[in-house]
Design a protein around this motif. Structure first.
Motif, PDB file in Angstrom:
ATOM      1  N   ILE A 150       0.891  -1.158   0.000  1.00 44.01           N
ATOM      2  CA  ILE A 150       0.000   0.000   0.000  1.00 44.01           C
ATOM      3  C   ILE A 150       0.930   1.208   0.000  1.00 44.01           C
ATOM      4  N   MET A 151       1.071   1.811  -1.177  1.00 43.27           N
ATOM      5  CA  MET A 151       2.067   2.873  -1.360  1.00 43.27           C
ATOM      6  C   MET A 151       1.468   4.170  -0.824  1.00 43.27           C
ATOM      7  N   ASP A 152       1.726   4.501   0.414  1.00 39.80           N
ATOM      8  CA  ASP A 152       1.047   5.649   1.024  1.00 39.80           C
ATOM      9  C   ASP A 152       2.033   6.720   1.468  1.00 39.80           C
ATOM     10  N   GLY A 153       1.577   7.975   1.419  1.00 38.85           N
ATOM     11  CA  GLY A 153       2.375   9.092   1.930  1.00 38.85           C
ATOM     12  C   GLY A 153       2.863  10.066   0.868  1.00 38.85           C
ATOM     13  N   ASN A 154       2.413   9.891  -0.366  1.00 35.77           N
ATOM     14  CA  ASN A 154       2.853  10.807  -1.440  1.00 35.77           C
ATOM     15  C   ASN A 154       2.413  12.241  -1.168  1.00 35.77           C
ATOM     16  N   GLY A 155       1.160  12.393  -0.735  1.00 40.18           N
ATOM     17  CA  GLY A 155       0.617  13.733  -0.486  1.00 40.18           C
ATOM     18  C   GLY A 155       1.374  14.433   0.624  1.00 40.18           C
ATOM     19  N   ARG A 156       1.609  13.717   1.734  1.00 40.23           N
ATOM     20  CA  ARG A 156       2.345  14.320   2.859  1.00 40.23           C
ATOM     21  C   ARG A 156       3.779  14.669   2.457  1.00 40.23           C
ATOM     22  N   TRP A 157       4.383  13.810   1.663  1.00 41.99           N
ATOM     23  CA  TRP A 157       5.755  14.068   1.195  1.00 41.99           C
ATOM     24  C   TRP A 157       5.805  15.403   0.444  1.00 41.99           C
ATOM     25  N   TYR A 207      -0.827  -1.199  -4.677  1.00 46.43           N
ATOM     26  CA  TYR A 207      -2.118  -0.509  -4.575  1.00 46.43           C
ATOM     27  C   TYR A 207      -1.884   0.922  -5.057  1.00 46.43           C
ATOM     28  N   ALA A 208      -2.358   1.209  -6.257  1.00 48.22           N
ATOM     29  CA  ALA A 208      -2.057   2.502  -6.875  1.00 48.22           C
ATOM     30  C   ALA A 208      -3.238   3.465  -6.856  1.00 48.22           C
ATOM     31  N   PHE A 209      -4.480   2.922  -6.856  1.00 50.66           N
ATOM     32  CA  PHE A 209      -5.656   3.810  -6.890  1.00 50.66           C
ATOM     33  C   PHE A 209      -6.860   3.034  -6.374  1.00 50.66           C
ATOM     34  N   GLY A 223       4.043  14.738  -5.404  1.00 52.49           N
ATOM     35  CA  GLY A 223       4.320  13.574  -4.560  1.00 52.49           C
ATOM     36  C   GLY A 223       4.062  12.277  -5.314  1.00 52.49           C
ATOM     37  N   HIS A 224       3.009  12.280  -6.135  1.00 52.17           N
ATOM     38  CA  HIS A 224       2.722  11.071  -6.918  1.00 52.17           C
ATOM     39  C   HIS A 224       3.818  10.832  -7.956  1.00 52.17           C
ATOM     40  N   ILE A 225       4.298  11.937  -8.561  1.00 51.26           N
ATOM     41  CA  ILE A 225       5.389  11.793  -9.540  1.00 51.26           C
ATOM     42  C   ILE A 225       6.633  11.224  -8.835  1.00 51.26           C
ATOM     43  N   GLU A 247       2.699  20.720  -4.758  1.00 49.64           N
ATOM     44  CA  GLU A 247       1.375  20.154  -5.050  1.00 49.64           C
ATOM     45  C   GLU A 247       1.396  18.659  -4.736  1.00 49.64           C
ATOM     46  N   ARG A 248       0.247  18.104  -4.350  1.00 46.10           N
ATOM     47  CA  ARG A 248       0.170  16.669  -4.049  1.00 46.10           C
ATOM     48  C   ARG A 248       0.595  15.826  -5.252  1.00 46.10           C
ATOM     49  N   SER A 249       0.256  16.332  -6.457  1.00 44.35           N
ATOM     50  CA  SER A 249       0.604  15.553  -7.655  1.00 44.35           C
ATOM     51  C   SER A 249       2.117  15.364  -7.796  1.00 44.35           C
ATOM     52  N   GLU A 271     -12.192   4.543  -3.689  1.00 42.14           N
ATOM     53  CA  GLU A 271     -12.497   5.752  -2.903  1.00 42.14           C
ATOM     54  C   GLU A 271     -11.681   6.958  -3.373  1.00 42.14           C
ATOM     55  N   ASN A 272     -10.553   6.714  -4.017  1.00 38.49           N
ATOM     56  CA  ASN A 272      -9.697   7.820  -4.442  1.00 38.49           C
ATOM     57  C   ASN A 272     -10.347   8.714  -5.511  1.00 38.49           C
ATOM     58  N   TRP A 273     -11.426   8.240  -6.154  1.00 33.70           N
ATOM     59  CA  TRP A 273     -12.147   9.094  -7.120  1.00 33.70           C
ATOM     60  C   TRP A 273     -12.692  10.337  -6.427  1.00 33.70           C
ATOM     61  N   GLY A 274     -12.877  10.260  -5.125  1.00 30.43           N
ATOM     62  CA  GLY A 274     -13.437  11.388  -4.376  1.00 30.43           C
ATOM     63  C   GLY A 274     -12.430  12.499  -4.112  1.00 30.43           C
ATOM     64  N   ARG A 275     -11.199  12.350  -4.549  1.00 27.23           N
ATOM     65  CA  ARG A 275     -10.183  13.401  -4.362  1.00 27.23           C
ATOM     66  C   ARG A 275     -10.417  14.543  -5.361  1.00 27.23           C
ATOM     67  N   PRO A 276      -9.762  15.696  -5.147  1.00 25.37           N
ATOM     68  CA  PRO A 276      -9.941  16.812  -6.094  1.00 25.37           C
ATOM     69  C   PRO A 276      -9.644  16.363  -7.533  1.00 25.37           C
ATOM     70  N   ALA A 312      -4.241  14.132 -12.648  1.00 28.82           N
ATOM     71  CA  ALA A 312      -2.776  13.982 -12.656  1.00 28.82           C
ATOM     72  C   ALA A 312      -2.398  12.516 -12.470  1.00 28.82           C
ATOM     73  N   LEU A 313      -3.133  11.813 -11.617  1.00 31.43           N
ATOM     74  CA  LEU A 313      -2.836  10.388 -11.407  1.00 31.43           C
ATOM     75  C   LEU A 313      -3.094   9.578 -12.678  1.00 31.43           C
ATOM     76  N   MET A 314      -4.217   9.866 -13.356  1.00 33.67           N
ATOM     77  CA  MET A 314      -4.544   9.134 -14.596  1.00 33.67           C
ATOM     78  C   MET A 314      -3.439   9.335 -15.640  1.00 33.67           C
ATOM     79  N   ALA A 371      -8.218  17.739 -10.022  1.00 27.43           N
ATOM     80  CA  ALA A 371      -6.857  17.962 -10.544  1.00 27.43           C
ATOM     81  C   ALA A 371      -5.934  16.821 -10.122  1.00 27.43           C
ATOM     82  N   GLU A 372      -6.100  16.345  -8.890  1.00 25.84           N
ATOM     83  CA  GLU A 372      -5.240  15.253  -8.408  1.00 25.84           C
ATOM     84  C   GLU A 372      -5.573  13.950  -9.139  1.00 25.84           C
ATOM     85  N   VAL A 373      -6.888  13.682  -9.309  1.00 24.24           N
ATOM     86  CA  VAL A 373      -7.289  12.452 -10.009  1.00 24.24           C
ATOM     87  C   VAL A 373      -6.773  12.489 -11.452  1.00 24.24           C
TER      88      VAL A 373
HETATM   89  C1  IPE Z   1      -0.829   7.346  -1.790  1.00 20.94           C
HETATM   90  O1  IPE Z   1      -0.439   8.566  -1.278  1.00 20.94           O
HETATM   91  C2  IPE Z   1      -1.151   7.423  -3.270  1.00 20.94           C
HETATM   92  C3  IPE Z   1      -2.582   7.299  -3.587  1.00 20.94           C
HETATM   93  C4  IPE Z   1      -3.545   7.073  -2.726  1.00 20.94           C
HETATM   94  C5  IPE Z   1      -2.951   7.444  -4.979  1.00 20.94           C
HETATM   95  P1  IPE Z   1      -1.488   9.607  -0.714  1.00 20.94           P
HETATM   96  O2  IPE Z   1      -1.872  10.529  -1.832  1.00 20.94           O
HETATM   97  O3  IPE Z   1      -2.611   8.919  -0.041  1.00 20.94           O
HETATM   98  O4  IPE Z   1      -0.607  10.391   0.338  1.00 20.94           O
HETATM   99  P2  IPE Z   1      -1.056  10.931   1.760  1.00 20.94           P
HETATM  100  O5  IPE Z   1      -1.609   9.760   2.528  1.00 20.94           O
HETATM  101  O6  IPE Z   1      -2.097  11.969   1.517  1.00 20.94           O
HETATM  102  O7  IPE Z   1       0.185  11.466   2.358  1.00 20.94           O
END
Ligand code: IPE
Ligand code: IPE
Ligand code: MG
Length: 238
Positions: A14-21, A58-60, A32-34, A28-30, A63-68, A74-76, A70-72
């Motif tokens: 479960i690759m988590d923490g991109n947004g916080r990074w 686990y990439a998407f 972090g995804h890059i 921008e959160r995107s 529930e992640n469709w509910g994010r802003p 960028a992920l696509m 622009a972020e969705v």
């Molecule tokens: C994980 O990082 C990537 C996806 C869910 C696509 P997050 O975007 O959830 O990062 P945090 O949890 O907000 O830091």
């Protein structure tokens, strides 16, 4: 325990923490995804080196469709770019790409890129890389139940015949073994709708590192940790 058993056959992350990074860096959160693409390469290299046969990422989530938006978006874009850019290297490494999740919700362009990556890597025999995209366990189980109900309604099976195997075979993961080890980065200690059925006896590991900072050494540590675990499957230790 034999050496063979000390190496997990299937690792799921479960690759988590991109947004916080990204937020910690005022980005921008995107961004972090890059930055989360390179640790995918590192994990894949480490998994191949250790002889892991299945790596699920686990990439998407559904529930992640509910994010802003622009972020969705960028992920696509990132999924398309990454599968196109990485496919030649994956072919070279003998990696086969497969997917779990409901891809019917993706745009035709995204679906085409994913299908092409699967076709082009179909002969890989070193490791199977399973991307969980628009995936959630409850959604997967709901689709499986619908499939089994349809078979019953058609008279192809009788309800008394339904066993664990019937269910396993109706899940997206039918072709893969259960995960032996699930890693979730960023210190969060939850599964967030990931492989709930398949994780019945998985070992869990929750390192603090944010996904963009995850290194090959972190993967090595996960392997060391796994080798120390005593998996009993409800039985008693030998
Ligand atoms: C994980 O990082 C990537 C996806 C869910 C696509 P997050 O975007 O959830 O990062 P945090 O949890 O907000 O830091
Ligand atoms: C889980 O992470 C989904 C992926 C890593 C793709 P989330 O960041 O979406 O999960 P929650 O919201 O913290 O539970
Ligand atoms: Mg998160």
């Amino acid at each position: 325990m034999s050496d063979q058993k000390r190496i997990p056959q299937h690792v799921a992350i479960i690759m988590d923490g991109n947004g916080r990074w990204a937020e910690m860096r005022g980005k921008e959160r995107s961004e972090g995804h890059i930055a989360g693409v390179e640790p995918v390469r590192r994990s894949l290299r480490a998994a191949v080196r250790h002889g892991v046969k299945f790596l699920t990422l686990y990439a998407f989530s559904t529930e992640n469709w509910g994010r802003p938006t622009a972020e969705v978006d960028a992920l696509m874009e990132l999924f398309c770019q990454s599968v196109v850019n990485e496919t030649p290297e994956l072919v070279r490494q003998g990696v086969e790409i497969r997917m779990i999740g409901d891809r019917s919700r993706f745009s035709p362009k995204v679906q085409e890129h994913l299908a092409r990556a699967e076709r082009q890597t179909a002969r890989g025999e070193t490791l199977t890389l399973i991307l969980a995209l628009n995936y959630s366990s409850r959604d997967e189980i709901t689709r499986a139940v619908r499939h089994i109900a349809r078979q019953a309604a058609d008279g192809a099976i009788v309800p008394e015949q339904i066993d664990e195997r019937t269910i396993c075979e109706a899940l997206d993961t039918a072709a893969f073994p259960d995960p032996d080890l699930i890693i979730r980065t960023s210190g969060e200690q939850r599964l967030s709708n990931f492989l709930l059925w398949q994780a019945s006896y998985a070992e869990l590991w929750f390192p603090e590192v944010l996904w963009p900072d995850f290194t090959e050494e972190d993967f090595d540590r996960a392997m060391e940790e796994y080798a120390r675990r005593d998996r009993r499957f409800g039985l008693v230790s030998k």
